[in-house]
Design a protein around this motif. Structure first.
Motif, PDB file in Angstrom:
ATOM      1  N   LEU A 193      17.054   4.948  43.221  1.00  0.00           N
ATOM      2  CA  LEU A 193      17.831   4.175  44.496  1.00  0.00           C
ATOM      3  C   LEU A 193      16.552   3.477  45.100  1.00  0.00           C
ATOM      4  CD1 LEU A 193      20.052   4.177  45.885  1.00  0.00           C
ATOM      5  CD2 LEU A 193      19.479   5.983  47.288  1.00  0.00           C
ATOM      6  N   ASN A 194      16.475   2.201  45.051  1.00  0.00           N
ATOM      7  CA  ASN A 194      15.561   1.257  45.526  1.00  0.00           C
ATOM      8  C   ASN A 194      16.077   1.063  46.951  1.00  0.00           C
ATOM      9  OD1 ASN A 194      13.984  -0.801  46.433  1.00  0.00           O
ATOM     10  ND2 ASN A 194      13.994  -1.789  44.559  1.00  0.00           N
ATOM     11  N   LEU A 195      15.504   1.516  48.043  1.00  0.00           N
ATOM     12  CA  LEU A 195      15.858   1.332  49.406  1.00  0.00           C
ATOM     13  C   LEU A 195      15.377  -0.045  49.818  1.00  0.00           C
ATOM     14  CD1 LEU A 195      15.267   4.976  50.649  1.00  0.00           C
ATOM     15  CD2 LEU A 195      17.360   4.094  49.695  1.00  0.00           C
ATOM     16  N   ASN A 196      14.642  -0.805  49.127  1.00  0.00           N
ATOM     17  CA  ASN A 196      14.183  -1.964  49.586  1.00  0.00           C
ATOM     18  C   ASN A 196      15.304  -3.238  48.849  1.00  0.00           C
ATOM     19  OD1 ASN A 196      12.144  -1.214  51.252  1.00  0.00           O
ATOM     20  ND2 ASN A 196      10.880  -0.989  49.298  1.00  0.00           N
ATOM     21  N   SER A 197      16.246  -2.711  48.114  1.00  0.00           N
ATOM     22  CA  SER A 197      17.139  -3.951  47.382  1.00  0.00           C
ATOM     23  C   SER A 197      18.196  -4.079  48.704  1.00  0.00           C
ATOM     24  CB  SER A 197      17.939  -3.054  46.378  1.00  0.00           C
ATOM     25  OG  SER A 197      18.775  -2.041  46.925  1.00  0.00           O
ATOM     26  N   ALA A 198      18.640  -5.237  48.380  1.00  0.00           N
ATOM     27  CA  ALA A 198      19.627  -6.116  49.155  1.00  0.00           C
ATOM     28  C   ALA A 198      20.848  -5.219  49.318  1.00  0.00           C
ATOM     29  CB  ALA A 198      20.219  -7.453  48.682  1.00  0.00           C
ATOM     30  N   TRP A 199      21.274  -4.393  48.194  1.00  0.00           N
ATOM     31  CA  TRP A 199      22.508  -3.548  48.288  1.00  0.00           C
ATOM     32  C   TRP A 199      22.216  -2.302  49.175  1.00  0.00           C
ATOM     33  CZ3 TRP A 199      23.567   1.936  47.513  1.00  0.00           C
ATOM     34  CH2 TRP A 199      24.703   2.191  47.426  1.00  0.00           C
ATOM     35  N   SER A 200      20.814  -1.647  49.146  1.00  0.00           N
ATOM     36  CA  SER A 200      20.447  -0.782  50.076  1.00  0.00           C
ATOM     37  C   SER A 200      20.503  -1.045  51.457  1.00  0.00           C
ATOM     38  CB  SER A 200      19.099   0.040  49.516  1.00  0.00           C
ATOM     39  OG  SER A 200      19.580   0.548  48.252  1.00  0.00           O
ATOM     40  N   ALA A 201      19.963  -2.392  51.767  1.00  0.00           N
ATOM     41  CA  ALA A 201      19.774  -2.872  53.236  1.00  0.00           C
ATOM     42  C   ALA A 201      20.946  -2.718  53.818  1.00  0.00           C
ATOM     43  CB  ALA A 201      18.959  -3.940  53.011  1.00  0.00           C
ATOM     44  N   VAL A 202      21.989  -3.105  52.974  1.00  0.00           N
ATOM     45  CA  VAL A 202      23.368  -3.401  53.623  1.00  0.00           C
ATOM     46  C   VAL A 202      24.173  -1.866  53.780  1.00  0.00           C
ATOM     47  CG1 VAL A 202      25.626  -3.942  53.213  1.00  0.00           C
ATOM     48  CG2 VAL A 202      23.866  -5.554  52.943  1.00  0.00           C
ATOM     49  N   ASN A 203      23.772  -0.964  52.853  1.00  0.00           N
ATOM     50  CA  ASN A 203      24.680   0.226  52.658  1.00  0.00           C
ATOM     51  C   ASN A 203      23.917   1.575  53.366  1.00  0.00           C
ATOM     52  OD1 ASN A 203      27.258  -0.498  51.508  1.00  0.00           O
ATOM     53  ND2 ASN A 203      25.719  -1.644  50.132  1.00  0.00           N
ATOM     54  N   PHE A 204      22.756   1.356  53.489  1.00  0.00           N
ATOM     55  CA  PHE A 204      21.726   2.814  54.160  1.00  0.00           C
ATOM     56  C   PHE A 204      21.266   2.132  55.590  1.00  0.00           C
ATOM     57  CE2 PHE A 204      21.755   3.571  49.762  1.00  0.00           C
ATOM     58  CZ  PHE A 204      22.251   5.033  49.666  1.00  0.00           C
ATOM     59  N   ARG A 205      21.486   3.156  56.517  1.00  0.00           N
ATOM     60  CA  ARG A 205      20.801   3.039  57.841  1.00  0.00           C
ATOM     61  C   ARG A 205      19.751   3.929  57.884  1.00  0.00           C
ATOM     62  NH1 ARG A 205      26.351   3.119  59.523  1.00  0.00           N
ATOM     63  NH2 ARG A 205      25.928   4.908  61.001  1.00  0.00           N
ATOM     64  N   ARG A 206      18.771   3.747  58.642  1.00  0.00           N
ATOM     65  CA  ARG A 206      17.749   4.622  58.852  1.00  0.00           C
ATOM     66  C   ARG A 206      18.079   5.740  59.959  1.00  0.00           C
ATOM     67  NH1 ARG A 206      12.939   3.103  57.350  1.00  0.00           N
ATOM     68  NH2 ARG A 206      12.470   0.972  56.509  1.00  0.00           N
ATOM     69  N   GLY A 207      17.746   6.941  59.909  1.00  0.00           N
ATOM     70  CA  GLY A 207      17.919   7.917  60.757  1.00  0.00           C
ATOM     71  C   GLY A 207      19.460   8.817  60.596  1.00  0.00           C
ATOM     72  N   VAL A 208      20.089   8.183  59.619  1.00  0.00           N
ATOM     73  CA  VAL A 208      21.389   8.726  59.002  1.00  0.00           C
ATOM     74  C   VAL A 208      21.239   9.618  57.927  1.00  0.00           C
ATOM     75  CG1 VAL A 208      23.921   8.038  58.536  1.00  0.00           C
ATOM     76  CG2 VAL A 208      22.726   6.567  60.048  1.00  0.00           C
ATOM     77  N   PRO A 209      21.884  10.797  57.988  1.00  0.00           N
ATOM     78  CA  PRO A 209      21.805  11.776  56.829  1.00  0.00           C
ATOM     79  C   PRO A 209      22.926  11.318  55.590  1.00  0.00           C
ATOM     80  CG  PRO A 209      23.044  12.594  58.570  1.00  0.00           C
ATOM     81  CD  PRO A 209      22.551  11.411  58.928  1.00  0.00           C
ATOM     82  N   TYR A 210      22.354  11.278  54.402  1.00  0.00           N
ATOM     83  CA  TYR A 210      23.183  10.993  53.242  1.00  0.00           C
ATOM     84  C   TYR A 210      23.073  12.092  52.250  1.00  0.00           C
ATOM     85  CZ  TYR A 210      23.177   6.164  55.105  1.00  0.00           C
ATOM     86  OH  TYR A 210      23.292   5.155  55.931  1.00  0.00           O
ATOM     87  N   LYS A 211      23.981  12.182  51.306  1.00  0.00           N
ATOM     88  CA  LYS A 211      24.003  13.094  50.415  1.00  0.00           C
ATOM     89  C   LYS A 211      24.511  12.493  48.916  1.00  0.00           C
ATOM     90  CE  LYS A 211      26.478  17.235  49.055  1.00  0.00           C
ATOM     91  NZ  LYS A 211      27.677  18.303  49.299  1.00  0.00           N
ATOM     92  N   ILE A 212      23.710  12.650  47.891  1.00  0.00           N
ATOM     93  CA  ILE A 212      24.170  12.014  46.759  1.00  0.00           C
ATOM     94  C   ILE A 212      24.386  13.164  45.932  1.00  0.00           C
ATOM     95  CG2 ILE A 212      22.899  10.906  44.824  1.00  0.00           C
ATOM     96  CD1 ILE A 212      20.976   9.572  46.376  1.00  0.00           C
ATOM     97  N   ASN A 213      25.422  13.028  45.233  1.00  0.00           N
ATOM     98  CA  ASN A 213      26.104  13.879  44.095  1.00  0.00           C
ATOM     99  C   ASN A 213      25.944  13.530  42.793  1.00  0.00           C
ATOM    100  OD1 ASN A 213      27.664  15.797  46.141  1.00  0.00           O
ATOM    101  ND2 ASN A 213      28.887  13.808  46.633  1.00  0.00           N
ATOM    102  N   LEU A 214      25.436  14.184  41.924  1.00  0.00           N
ATOM    103  CA  LEU A 214      24.957  14.075  40.594  1.00  0.00           C
ATOM    104  C   LEU A 214      25.996  14.965  39.789  1.00  0.00           C
ATOM    105  CD1 LEU A 214      21.456  14.325  40.911  1.00  0.00           C
ATOM    106  CD2 LEU A 214      22.734  12.118  41.015  1.00  0.00           C
ATOM    107  N   ALA A 215      26.420  14.092  38.613  1.00  0.00           N
ATOM    108  CA  ALA A 215      27.331  15.056  37.762  1.00  0.00           C
ATOM    109  C   ALA A 215      26.834  14.733  36.247  1.00  0.00           C
ATOM    110  CB  ALA A 215      28.886  14.593  37.985  1.00  0.00           C
TER     111      ALA A 215
END
Length: 102
Positions: A16-38
């Motif tokens: 997960l490249n947090l410097n990508s344009a997609w990540s910049a729009v979809n992730f905010r600093r200081g907010v907790p996230y959970k990634i589910n893997l299957a």
């Protein structure tokens, strides 16, 4: 919001490249996230998850160097940083130098 990423049957890593344009729009600093893997095979499905927070960088402070010029071999430099605010303390500082092109 949810997003699904398929890695195919040959890739072992999910990056997960947090410097990508997609990540910049979809992730905010200081907010907790959970990634589910299957992982699915003909034998069944395995599930795992991880939680993370993108840290908020320190802000509002400044650093200064005195004197602002000198000789590396004989000048004693003083480096000071003040008024920084951050969620994760204590802060650590690093410095480096380089030769100026003449």
């Amino acid at each position: 919001d949810q997003a699904t990423f398929l890695t195919g049957n040959r890739k072992q890593n999910f990056i997960l490249n947090l410097n990508s344009a997609w990540s910049a729009v979809n992730f905010r600093r200081g907010v907790p996230y959970k990634i589910n893997l299957a992982l699915s095979t003909s034998l069944g499905t395995g599930i795992s998850w991880t939680e993370f927070v993108i840290p908020v960088p320190p802000s509002s402070g400044f650093c200064s160097v005195k004197p602002n010029s000198g000789l590396w071999s004989s000048t004693q430099f003083s480096i000071g940083c003040v008024d920084w605010t951050a969620e994760n303390l204590p802060l650590s500082y690093a410095y480096s130098g380089s030769l100026a092109a003449i």
